[in-house]
Design an enzyme around this catalytic site. Structure first.
Site, PDB file in Angstrom:
ATOM      1  N   HIS A 347     -43.743  24.601  16.155  1.00 38.20           N
ATOM      2  CA  HIS A 347     -44.213  23.283  15.729  1.00 38.20           C
ATOM      3  C   HIS A 347     -43.954  22.166  16.732  1.00 38.20           C
ATOM      4  O   HIS A 347     -44.332  21.011  16.501  1.00 38.20           O
ATOM      5  CB  HIS A 347     -43.546  22.938  14.383  1.00 38.20           C
ATOM      6  CG  HIS A 347     -44.284  21.938  13.577  1.00 38.20           C
ATOM      7  ND1 HIS A 347     -43.760  20.700  13.258  1.00 38.20           N
ATOM      8  CD2 HIS A 347     -45.520  21.979  13.018  1.00 38.20           C
ATOM      9  CE1 HIS A 347     -44.637  20.023  12.534  1.00 38.20           C
ATOM     10  NE2 HIS A 347     -45.707  20.766  12.372  1.00 38.20           N
ATOM     11  N   LYS A 349     -44.160  19.553  19.915  1.00 43.71           N
ATOM     12  CA  LYS A 349     -45.260  18.885  20.619  1.00 43.71           C
ATOM     13  C   LYS A 349     -44.674  18.243  21.875  1.00 43.71           C
ATOM     14  O   LYS A 349     -44.257  17.097  21.875  1.00 43.71           O
ATOM     15  CB  LYS A 349     -45.926  17.828  19.736  1.00 43.71           C
ATOM     16  CG  LYS A 349     -46.718  18.406  18.554  1.00 43.71           C
ATOM     17  CD  LYS A 349     -45.947  18.279  17.289  1.00 43.71           C
ATOM     18  CE  LYS A 349     -46.752  18.611  16.057  1.00 43.71           C
ATOM     19  NZ  LYS A 349     -47.016  20.002  15.830  1.00 43.71           N
ATOM     20  N   HIS A 576     -49.239  11.500  10.616  1.00 52.29           N
ATOM     21  CA  HIS A 576     -48.786  12.805  11.096  1.00 52.29           C
ATOM     22  C   HIS A 576     -47.491  12.602  11.892  1.00 52.29           C
ATOM     23  O   HIS A 576     -46.831  13.550  12.286  1.00 52.29           O
ATOM     24  CB  HIS A 576     -49.857  13.460  11.970  1.00 52.29           C
ATOM     25  CG  HIS A 576     -49.610  14.911  12.232  1.00 52.29           C
ATOM     26  ND1 HIS A 576     -49.072  15.378  13.411  1.00 52.29           N
ATOM     27  CD2 HIS A 576     -49.797  16.005  11.460  1.00 52.29           C
ATOM     28  CE1 HIS A 576     -48.955  16.691  13.356  1.00 52.29           C
ATOM     29  NE2 HIS A 576     -49.378  17.096  12.191  1.00 52.29           N
ATOM     30  N   LYS A 578     -43.560  11.699  12.479  1.00 53.13           N
ATOM     31  CA  LYS A 578     -42.337  11.989  11.722  1.00 53.13           C
ATOM     32  C   LYS A 578     -41.211  11.144  12.299  1.00 53.13           C
ATOM     33  O   LYS A 578     -40.927  11.222  13.503  1.00 53.13           O
ATOM     34  CB  LYS A 578     -41.943  13.465  11.814  1.00 53.13           C
ATOM     35  CG  LYS A 578     -42.915  14.412  11.123  1.00 53.13           C
ATOM     36  CD  LYS A 578     -43.973  14.888  12.064  1.00 53.13           C
ATOM     37  CE  LYS A 578     -44.808  15.979  11.408  1.00 53.13           C
ATOM     38  NZ  LYS A 578     -46.096  16.176  12.092  1.00 53.13           N
TER      39      LYS A 578
END
Length: 675
Positions: A347, A349, A576, A578
């Site tokens: 997950h 990025k 999107h 966090k």
């Protein structure tokens, strides 16, 4: 040189109160305050690619790397002023006078112009420049389209002439047959056009990928943009070569939100960025790049590099490919990660860009590499400064940041145990990370014990906060605010994991002592938020929370708050992003801030056993932690109004005060789409 400095109009402005102790690297600050000790060092090096700092300085300089960073920013500011003045031989006095004109223009009443007015003027000028550029490109696209129509008309005439010359008359048909023929004909023409477009795009990409000359690539890029616009596609691009200044203006946080296509206000905000801007030539020629992500749309990524006229080698480490049928270009190495468990997710990025001068930059974001994520959702992006290669004679421990970012990043890359990442770990090792002022916090799958117990997930964050977070005696009154785009299975009650793991770690601070837990507040879009969003209009979604999970944890609603971001025009752009932070009771300060790929879930942050000897994580995640001491030399970040002009406001992605869920509100669940 001293005589010039003493006689210049710069003396009329106030000197920076920190004098040679100033640590700021923000061009706005350099425009507002005079720094004679820096200006006399850089004035004769405006056109130099490498800045030379004299061995002996007439002021104390404990950190020469910080001084070099300041000189680089000041060099860029003075270059801009020099270009504006139109003189290639501008004197120091000219430069300072022009700079003063920019920063202290007067109105008809004689009062100094407000900074907001200057920003608005700059926005309007930039917008007009962009509009002129777009009109020019649209005109060229229109000409291409007209030529295409003329050619098509000519072909039709030839076909008509051929039919008239024929003695055969078309047979009579029923109305339904005629409709069917028209439909089939339209479908055939549409299919033909689609194939023609794909074929044309393939030719452009083939020519582009095989081209090493930048000017030729720019020409191919312009052709591609014109064809896209003539086909009805909306192409939003900032002027190439402009991002370096926007990046410098983002100091000292270097933290952005993405540009939202359908929210026009976001297009001109100084704190927004598009993907091609991250690749902008003003930051350097990219020769190699690494993209570690969850979802990657190969075709879209290639298009972003084309928009930036960059053509490096690429290594993609991902969990899922959005367009698996696409032909992967020869300059791309695509690697899909196999997770150790079926419930784990790759997950992270994270990107690393390598430039032609062997320097690198690190980018940590919350966005997948595909169009929906970057165009109409709210994302956060942190981008490191330029990190030059260390001399070959440097020691392995050289070039570390005060936050030990380099060591943490190397440990993360090594954890993959993938041969392709060895060369990138070595690049990181050989880079000078001293300008980096944030911490790297990541998660890697596995059961972590012993020396690695505090290395990953929420245990790593707890260790950072325990050593560096400073809060006042009323710390329990500073609530924890968590915000994410998905929610895991958190257990039957708050103590099952949220309080015992996350709140425990997020409430750590340097001041030891027995203190009660702060309140926990969680921002997650309600069904109403989603129904009013851009995602809902497009029939897309980035909120994979299930009804089944929510039914097992109804207690969560007591902690839920709406997604609202009116101040940045992003309320309709589903988050999107966090983030995790704490906030002062008067909602003006935060003691730290986390930007990460990690949602509120056990898989992302990990679960610590009750014995406190093991920490189990299922996902790969990556994020950064902002601690005031390392960035502005304070204990808190201002989030509303700074008490000092030298300290910019730290921008959080949502509005304050928070908007609590009402009795009839429900969190969005993905089952809504199938219902």
């Amino acid at each position: 040189m001293n005589n010039i400095l003493n006689s210049c109009p710069d003396k009329e402005r106030s000197n920076c109160p920190y004098k040679d102790k100033c640590y700021r690297k923000n061009p706005v600050h350099f425009n507002e305050m005079a720094h004679p000790h820096l200006e006399k060092l850089i004035i004769n090096q405006l056109e130099e690619t490498t800045i030379v700092i004299p061995q002996n300085l007439d002021f104390d300089c404990p950190d020469r790397s910080q001084l070099l960073d300041q000189l680089k920013v000041l060099q860029m500011v003075l270059r801009k002023i020099k270009e504006k003045s139109g003189s290639s031989k501008a004197t120091h006095s000219n430069l300072v006078t022009d700079r003063k004109t920019i920063t202290k223009e007067t109105t008809s009443t004689g009062k100094s112009e407000d900074l907001r007015d200057k920003v608005e003027r700059h926005k309007k000028a930039a917008l007009q420049k962009r509009e002129d550029k777009l009109k020019e490109m649209d005109a060229r696209a229109s000409k291409l389209s007209d030529k295409s129509k003329i050619s098509e008309t000519s072909d039709n005439r030839k076909r008509s002439s051929h039919n008239l010359d024929s003695d055969k008359s078309p047979p009579k048909r029923m109305k339904d047959d005629t409709k069917k023929e028209k439909s089939e004909s339209s479908s055939t023409q549409s299919s033909s056009k689609s194939q023609e477009t794909k074929s044309s795009s393939k030719v452009i990409f083939t020519d582009y990928n095989s081209n090493d000359d930048r000017k030729s690539r720019e020409k191919l890029r312009d052709q591609a943009i014109m064809r896209m616009r003539s086909s009805g596609h909306e192409v939003l691009l900032n002027d190439p070569g402009e991002f370096a200044l926007k990046y410098a203006l983002s100091a000292p946080y270097y933290y952005f939100f993405n540009r939202v296509t359908k929210s026009k206000t976001t297009h001109n905000q100084p704190f927004t960025v598009s993907f091609p801007e991250l690749l902008d030539i003003s930051l350097g020629e990219i020769v190699d790049s690494l993209h570690i992500n969850f979802m990657v749309e190969v075709g879209w990524l290639c298009l972003q590099y084309l928009f930036a006229a960059q053509n490096p080698k690429m290594t993609i480490i991902c969990g899922q490919v959005c367009d698996p049928d696409i032909s992967v270009p020869s300059n791309m190495n695509l690697i899909q990660i196999n997770m150790p468990t079926a419930f784990g997710c790759h997950h992270s990025k994270l990107s690393i860009l390598k430039y032609s001068d062997n320097a690198i930059r690190v980018i940590v974001s919350t966005a997948n590499i595909y169009s929906d994520d970057w165009e109409n959702r709210t994302q956060g992006i942190w981008m490191s400064p330029h990190l030059p290669r260390l001399p070959d004679s440097a020691n392995p421990s050289d070039g570390e940041s005060p936050t030990y970012f380099k060591r943490s990043l190397r440990e993360y890359l090594t954890a993959y145990k993938h041969p392709k990442l060895v060369e990138w770990e070595h690049l990181v090792k050989r880079a000078d990370f001293t300008p980096v002022n944030v911490f790297f916090v990541a998660s890697v799958p596995g059961s972590h014990k012993g020396l690695s117990f505090n290395s990953w997930g929420h245990r790593r964050l707890a260790a950072i906060l325990s050593e560096h977070a400073v809060l006042p005696p009323d710390a329990p009154q500073w609530p924890i605010i968590a915000q994410s785009s998905s929610i895991g299975n958190l257990g039957p009650n708050p103590d099952s994991w949220v309080v015992s793991n996350m709140v425990f770690s997020l409430s750590r601070e340097k001041n030891k002592g027995i203190k009660s837990n702060p309140n926990f507040q969680f921002i997650y879009p309600s069904l109403k938020n989603y129904e009013e969003s851009f995602d809902c209009r497009d029939g897309s979604c980035c909120l994979p929370y299930s009804r089944k999970s929510h039914e097992k944890q109804q207690w969560l609603k007591n902690f839920l708050y709406q997604w609202k971001a009116d101040k940045t025009e992003r309320t309709k752009a589903m988050p999107h992003i966090k983030t995790y932070t704490r906030i002062s009771p008067d909602q003006t300060q935060i003691p730290w801030f986390v930007l990460t790929s990690a949602n509120l879930s056990k898989g992302a942050w990990g679960t610590t056993t009750k014995t406190g000897t093991s920490h189990y994580i299922m996902n790969y995640e990556a994020g950064v932690v902002f601690i005031p001491k390392f960035i502005i030399n304070q204990t808190t970040f201002p989030i509303k109004q700074s008490s000092s002009p030298a300290i910019p406001v730290f921008r959080i992605p949502y509005d304050l005060p928070l908007t609590k869920y009402q009795a009839n509100d429900t969190p969005f669940v993905q089952d809504f789409l199938s219902d």
